[in-house]
Design a protein around this motif. Structure first.
Motif, PDB file in Angstrom:
ATOM      1  N   ASN A  38      18.821 124.903 128.453  1.00 48.40           N
ATOM      2  CA  ASN A  38      18.503 124.491 127.081  1.00 48.40           C
ATOM      3  C   ASN A  38      19.680 124.603 126.110  1.00 48.40           C
ATOM      4  O   ASN A  38      19.529 124.290 124.933  1.00 48.40           O
ATOM      5  N   GLN A  39      20.839 125.021 126.572  1.00 52.06           N
ATOM      6  CA  GLN A  39      22.056 124.927 125.759  1.00 52.06           C
ATOM      7  C   GLN A  39      22.701 123.577 126.064  1.00 52.06           C
ATOM      8  O   GLN A  39      22.523 123.029 127.151  1.00 52.06           O
ATOM      9  N   VAL A  40      23.458 123.063 125.117  1.00 54.18           N
ATOM     10  CA  VAL A  40      24.231 121.855 125.366  1.00 54.18           C
ATOM     11  C   VAL A  40      25.583 122.282 125.914  1.00 54.18           C
ATOM     12  O   VAL A  40      26.241 123.160 125.361  1.00 54.18           O
ATOM     13  N   CYS A  41      25.987 121.670 127.014  1.00 56.17           N
ATOM     14  CA  CYS A  41      27.278 121.982 127.638  1.00 56.17           C
ATOM     15  C   CYS A  41      28.379 121.262 126.873  1.00 56.17           C
ATOM     16  O   CYS A  41      28.377 120.034 126.766  1.00 56.17           O
ATOM     17  N   ASN A  42      29.325 122.023 126.357  1.00 58.55           N
ATOM     18  CA  ASN A  42      30.435 121.455 125.596  1.00 58.55           C
ATOM     19  C   ASN A  42      31.792 121.781 126.190  1.00 58.55           C
ATOM     20  O   ASN A  42      32.811 121.638 125.512  1.00 58.55           O
ATOM     21  N   GLU A  43      31.814 122.221 127.450  1.00 55.48           N
ATOM     22  CA  GLU A  43      33.091 122.537 128.064  1.00 55.48           C
ATOM     23  C   GLU A  43      33.057 122.337 129.575  1.00 55.48           C
ATOM     24  O   GLU A  43      32.018 122.458 130.213  1.00 55.48           O
ATOM     25  N   ILE A  44      34.222 121.995 130.079  1.00 57.61           N
ATOM     26  CA  ILE A  44      34.470 121.911 131.516  1.00 57.61           C
ATOM     27  C   ILE A  44      35.410 123.056 131.837  1.00 57.61           C
ATOM     28  O   ILE A  44      36.367 123.300 131.103  1.00 57.61           O
ATOM     29  N   VAL A  45      35.131 123.764 132.932  1.00 53.50           N
ATOM     30  CA  VAL A  45      35.974 124.900 133.288  1.00 53.50           C
ATOM     31  C   VAL A  45      36.627 124.683 134.651  1.00 53.50           C
ATOM     32  O   VAL A  45      36.071 124.026 135.524  1.00 53.50           O
ATOM     33  N   PHE A  46      37.813 125.233 134.773  1.00 54.08           N
ATOM     34  CA  PHE A  46      38.546 125.279 136.029  1.00 54.08           C
ATOM     35  C   PHE A  46      38.545 126.731 136.469  1.00 54.08           C
ATOM     36  O   PHE A  46      38.892 127.623 135.680  1.00 54.08           O
ATOM     37  N   ILE A  47      38.160 126.984 137.712  1.00 60.95           N
ATOM     38  CA  ILE A  47      38.057 128.355 138.202  1.00 60.95           C
ATOM     39  C   ILE A  47      39.402 128.789 138.793  1.00 60.95           C
ATOM     40  O   ILE A  47      39.828 128.283 139.823  1.00 60.95           O
ATOM     41  N   GLU A  48      40.066 129.704 138.097  1.00 59.86           N
ATOM     42  CA  GLU A  48      41.315 130.279 138.618  1.00 59.86           C
ATOM     43  C   GLU A  48      41.003 131.221 139.770  1.00 59.86           C
ATOM     44  O   GLU A  48      41.700 131.241 140.773  1.00 59.86           O
ATOM     45  N   SER A  49      39.969 132.032 139.592  1.00 59.13           N
ATOM     46  CA  SER A  49      39.500 132.926 140.652  1.00 59.13           C
ATOM     47  C   SER A  49      38.035 133.219 140.378  1.00 59.13           C
ATOM     48  O   SER A  49      37.598 133.237 139.228  1.00 59.13           O
ATOM     49  N   SER A  80      24.636 117.300 131.012  1.00 58.83           N
ATOM     50  CA  SER A  80      24.566 117.768 129.628  1.00 58.83           C
ATOM     51  C   SER A  80      25.861 117.468 128.886  1.00 58.83           C
ATOM     52  O   SER A  80      25.840 117.055 127.721  1.00 58.83           O
ATOM     53  N   PHE A  81      26.990 117.671 129.552  1.00 57.55           N
ATOM     54  CA  PHE A  81      28.287 117.414 128.929  1.00 57.55           C
ATOM     55  C   PHE A  81      28.410 115.949 128.511  1.00 57.55           C
ATOM     56  O   PHE A  81      28.863 115.636 127.414  1.00 57.55           O
ATOM     57  N   ILE A  82      27.984 115.048 129.381  1.00 55.77           N
ATOM     58  CA  ILE A  82      28.108 113.619 129.109  1.00 55.77           C
ATOM     59  C   ILE A  82      27.103 113.149 128.065  1.00 55.77           C
ATOM     60  O   ILE A  82      27.459 112.436 127.132  1.00 55.77           O
ATOM     61  N   ALA A  87      21.033 121.360 128.684  1.00 55.87           N
ATOM     62  CA  ALA A  87      21.210 121.537 130.123  1.00 55.87           C
ATOM     63  C   ALA A  87      19.895 121.948 130.765  1.00 55.87           C
ATOM     64  O   ALA A  87      19.087 122.656 130.162  1.00 55.87           O
ATOM     65  N   GLU A  88      19.707 121.501 131.990  1.00 58.52           N
ATOM     66  CA  GLU A  88      18.525 121.881 132.748  1.00 58.52           C
ATOM     67  C   GLU A  88      18.817 123.028 133.703  1.00 58.52           C
ATOM     68  O   GLU A  88      17.918 123.492 134.396  1.00 58.52           O
ATOM     69  N   GLU A  89      20.075 123.465 133.741  1.00 58.67           N
ATOM     70  CA  GLU A  89      20.453 124.532 134.661  1.00 58.67           C
ATOM     71  C   GLU A  89      21.174 125.651 133.937  1.00 58.67           C
ATOM     72  O   GLU A  89      21.552 125.531 132.780  1.00 58.67           O
ATOM     73  N   ASN A  90      21.355 126.731 134.675  1.00 58.64           N
ATOM     74  CA  ASN A  90      22.118 127.891 134.238  1.00 58.64           C
ATOM     75  C   ASN A  90      23.376 127.943 135.083  1.00 58.64           C
ATOM     76  O   ASN A  90      23.349 127.578 136.261  1.00 58.64           O
ATOM     77  N   VAL A  91      24.473 128.405 134.510  1.00 59.27           N
ATOM     78  CA  VAL A  91      25.711 128.587 135.268  1.00 59.27           C
ATOM     79  C   VAL A  91      26.125 130.043 135.104  1.00 59.27           C
ATOM     80  O   VAL A  91      26.347 130.508 133.988  1.00 59.27           O
ATOM     81  N   ALA A 106      38.579 118.778 122.846  1.00 59.38           N
ATOM     82  CA  ALA A 106      39.907 118.697 123.452  1.00 59.38           C
ATOM     83  C   ALA A 106      39.973 117.540 124.444  1.00 59.38           C
ATOM     84  O   ALA A 106      40.964 116.798 124.480  1.00 59.38           O
ATOM     85  N   LEU A 107      38.909 117.360 125.213  1.00 55.15           N
ATOM     86  CA  LEU A 107      38.882 116.254 126.173  1.00 55.15           C
ATOM     87  C   LEU A 107      38.912 114.910 125.450  1.00 55.15           C
ATOM     88  O   LEU A 107      39.634 113.995 125.863  1.00 55.15           O
ATOM     89  N   GLU A 108      38.185 114.798 124.362  1.00 53.89           N
ATOM     90  CA  GLU A 108      38.200 113.561 123.576  1.00 53.89           C
ATOM     91  C   GLU A 108      39.609 113.296 123.025  1.00 53.89           C
ATOM     92  O   GLU A 108      40.066 112.153 123.001  1.00 53.89           O
TER      93      GLU A 108
END
Length: 186
Positions: A38-49, A80-82, A87-91, A106-108
């Motif tokens: 139920n939050q709106v996703c506003n970021e994409i993350v890259f996993i360093e570790s 959700s990002f698009i 969002a329908e999921e949890n991360v 930043a992506l825009e």
């Protein structure tokens, strides 16, 4: 994150340097959430570790794991990002996880800076679509043992860090059945 973008598109040093001022860094502790339903996703993350898990609750309120993301991979609630809908999921972080974060604004900004960034966005979307398609087909074509073998082949070093019930949910089996699969494979 730069390495992911470079693997998709040829960038000049100048184009890649745009990321330097746009990427932020974050650490999630084990069990901490990057995003909740139920939050709106506003970021994409890259996993360093680390490891991230995406999950939702079904109509019975069972947790269903639908995705894992590992070191050197991107993660977001892409729908959700698009759409900018909830969002329908949890991360959630399964272990302490270090992230590079690129927010929507930043992506825009990157997209507006030139064709290469627009092309990269299109290619990333295509990659995510293909990954989703492969996951759906795997549930129809492969046995749970074959799906586990694929996960084992590609992410063996992480599997011992993922709780059995999450792996079982991801594979669509019971934890007991997953234990039998693991014994047969290992």
């Amino acid at each position: 994150m730069k390495s992911v973008f470079e693997s998709i598109q040829d960038f000049s040093e100048e184009e890649l340097s745009l990321l330097d001022d746009l990427i932020t860094f974050r650490t999630l502790k084990k069990g901490e959430f990057l995003l909740t339903e139920n939050q709106v996703c506003n970021e994409i993350v890259f996993i360093e570790s680390g490891i991230l898990r995406s999950f939702f609750y079904n109509h019975k309120e069972d947790e269903i794991t639908n995705c894992f993301a590992f070191e050197n991979e991107l993660m977001a609630s892409f729908a959700s990002f698009i759409t900018q809908e909830k969002a329908e999921e949890n991360v959630q972080a399964l272990v302490d996880t270090k992230l590079q974060v690129l927010d929507r604004k930043a992506l825009e900004k990157l997209y507006k800076s030139g064709y290469n960034w627009q092309e990269t966005g299109r290619k990333l979307t295509e990659i995510e679509f293909v990954n989703l398609q492969k996951r759906m087909v795997s549930f129809q074509k492969l046995s749970s043992s074959q799906r586990y073998e694929e996960l084992y082949k590609n992410h063996q070093k992480y599997l011992q860090l993922i709780p059995l019930q999450y792996l079982a949910s991801y594979l669509g089996v019971t934890p007991r059945h997953l234990s039998r699969i693991r014994k047969a494979i290992v």
